[in-house]
Design a protein around this motif. Structure first.
Motif, PDB file in Angstrom:
ATOM      1  N   THR A 100       0.826  -1.203   0.000  1.00 28.40           N
ATOM      2  CA  THR A 100       0.000   0.000   0.000  1.00 28.40           C
ATOM      3  C   THR A 100       0.860   1.253   0.000  1.00 28.40           C
ATOM      4  O   THR A 100       0.539   2.246  -0.666  1.00 28.40           O
ATOM      5  CB  THR A 100      -0.937   0.012   1.216  1.00 28.40           C
ATOM      6  OG1 THR A 100      -1.746  -1.165   1.204  1.00 28.40           O
ATOM      7  CG2 THR A 100      -1.841   1.232   1.197  1.00 28.40           C
ATOM      8  N   LEU A 222      -0.075   3.902   8.152  1.00 24.84           N
ATOM      9  CA  LEU A 222      -1.179   3.214   7.498  1.00 24.84           C
ATOM     10  C   LEU A 222      -1.994   2.460   8.535  1.00 24.84           C
ATOM     11  O   LEU A 222      -1.435   1.822   9.435  1.00 24.84           O
ATOM     12  CB  LEU A 222      -0.646   2.233   6.451  1.00 24.84           C
ATOM     13  CG  LEU A 222       0.139   2.849   5.291  1.00 24.84           C
ATOM     14  CD1 LEU A 222       0.946   1.789   4.563  1.00 24.84           C
ATOM     15  CD2 LEU A 222      -0.800   3.553   4.324  1.00 24.84           C
ATOM     16  N   MET A 232      -3.961   5.661   4.246  1.00 24.41           N
ATOM     17  CA  MET A 232      -2.919   6.511   4.809  1.00 24.41           C
ATOM     18  C   MET A 232      -3.536   7.530   5.755  1.00 24.41           C
ATOM     19  O   MET A 232      -4.444   8.270   5.381  1.00 24.41           O
ATOM     20  CB  MET A 232      -2.171   7.238   3.688  1.00 24.41           C
ATOM     21  CG  MET A 232      -0.853   7.830   4.135  1.00 24.41           C
ATOM     22  SD  MET A 232      -0.396   9.284   3.193  1.00 24.41           S
ATOM     23  CE  MET A 232      -1.356  10.531   4.033  1.00 24.41           C
TER      24      MET A 232
END
Length: 243
Positions: A100, A222, A232
């Motif tokens: 991510t 995160l 985020m």
């Protein structure tokens, strides 16, 4: 261990490794420093640091033509390919957070080069950075085209992950620290531009023929969702000499 497929990216290696949790500064039950961009006492200092490290752009402004001069051809807008979501976004845990974090960098670069911030905002939930970035991109891309895109590259060394949380809100998650290099973008003004806008997530530099390359470090907090995806919640710019 590193995933070879993620290292094959041309512009950004994908760092997927099981990294030992490490402490930064003891300041919570987890023993990790809080990274809170919403703290008024720290926001101004971090903003000044961010302005010196965040993506840069240059403007190639057309000069007034003298009598008899031949107009210069208008530069061609760069072709920007929209990134595709990577595998592992819903894997959860450390691997999912690392994927991510790299995905965030991909979307950030794409948004900077195109002004299209929609996909970035589905992932970015830190109003102090995300909302300001959207506003900056809306203002900067008005009557401008990008002729040389910003290039971000995650470095193979200096990346780590550790547990952390926001002290003011109690939100816990994984902090991903990424060492990066960037080559500045070049823009061309096609009409009147909003030069009075105060940019807080980007800074302008003098126009030059070559792309300037710089190095910096970001730390992203995160948090995992019920579907094992991450969003985020916080971003911090770090001086590479003090990491």
């Amino acid at each position: 261990m590193n995933d070879p497929q993620l290292h094959q990216r041309k512009t950004r290696p994908w760092i997927i490794a099981i990294i030992a949790f490490v402490t930064v500064i003891a300041a919570s039950l987890l023993g990790f420093r809080v990274f809170n961009t919403k703290a008024n006492a720290e926001a101004k200092d971090r903003q000044q640091s961010a302005q010196s490290n965040t993506p840069q752009f240059t403007d190639s402004q057309s000069e007034d033509l003298q009598s008899g001069d031949t107009p210069s051809p208008v530069p061609t807008q760069a072709e920007i390919t929209k990134p595709s979501p990577p595998n592992g976004l819903y894997e959860g845990g450390l691997v999912g957070a690392q994927v991510t974090a790299v995905w965030f960098v991909d979307l950030w670069e794409y948004a900077f080069n195109t002004g299209d911030t929609d996909d970035l905002m589905t992932l970015c939930q830190d109003e102090d950075f995300c909302d300001h970035f959207v506003e900056d991109m809306r203002n900067y891309h008005e009557n401008r085209i990008v002729t040389t895109p910003l290039e971000l590259n995650i470095q193979p060394d200096g990346n780590r992950a550790f547990a952390c949380h926001l002290r003011t809100s109690g939100i816990s998650g994984l902090c991903m620290q990424l060492s990066m290099s960037q080559k500045s973008a070049r823009f061309y003004a096609t009409g009147p531009t909003n030069d009075t806008h105060e940019y807080t997530t980007v800074r302008a530099i003098e126009s030059s023929e070559a792309q300037d390359e710089s190095y910096f470090t970001i730390r992203i907090l995160l948090t995992e969702q019920d579907d094992h995806s991450f969003i985020m919640r916080n971003i911090e710019w770090i001086d590479p000499e003090h990491t």
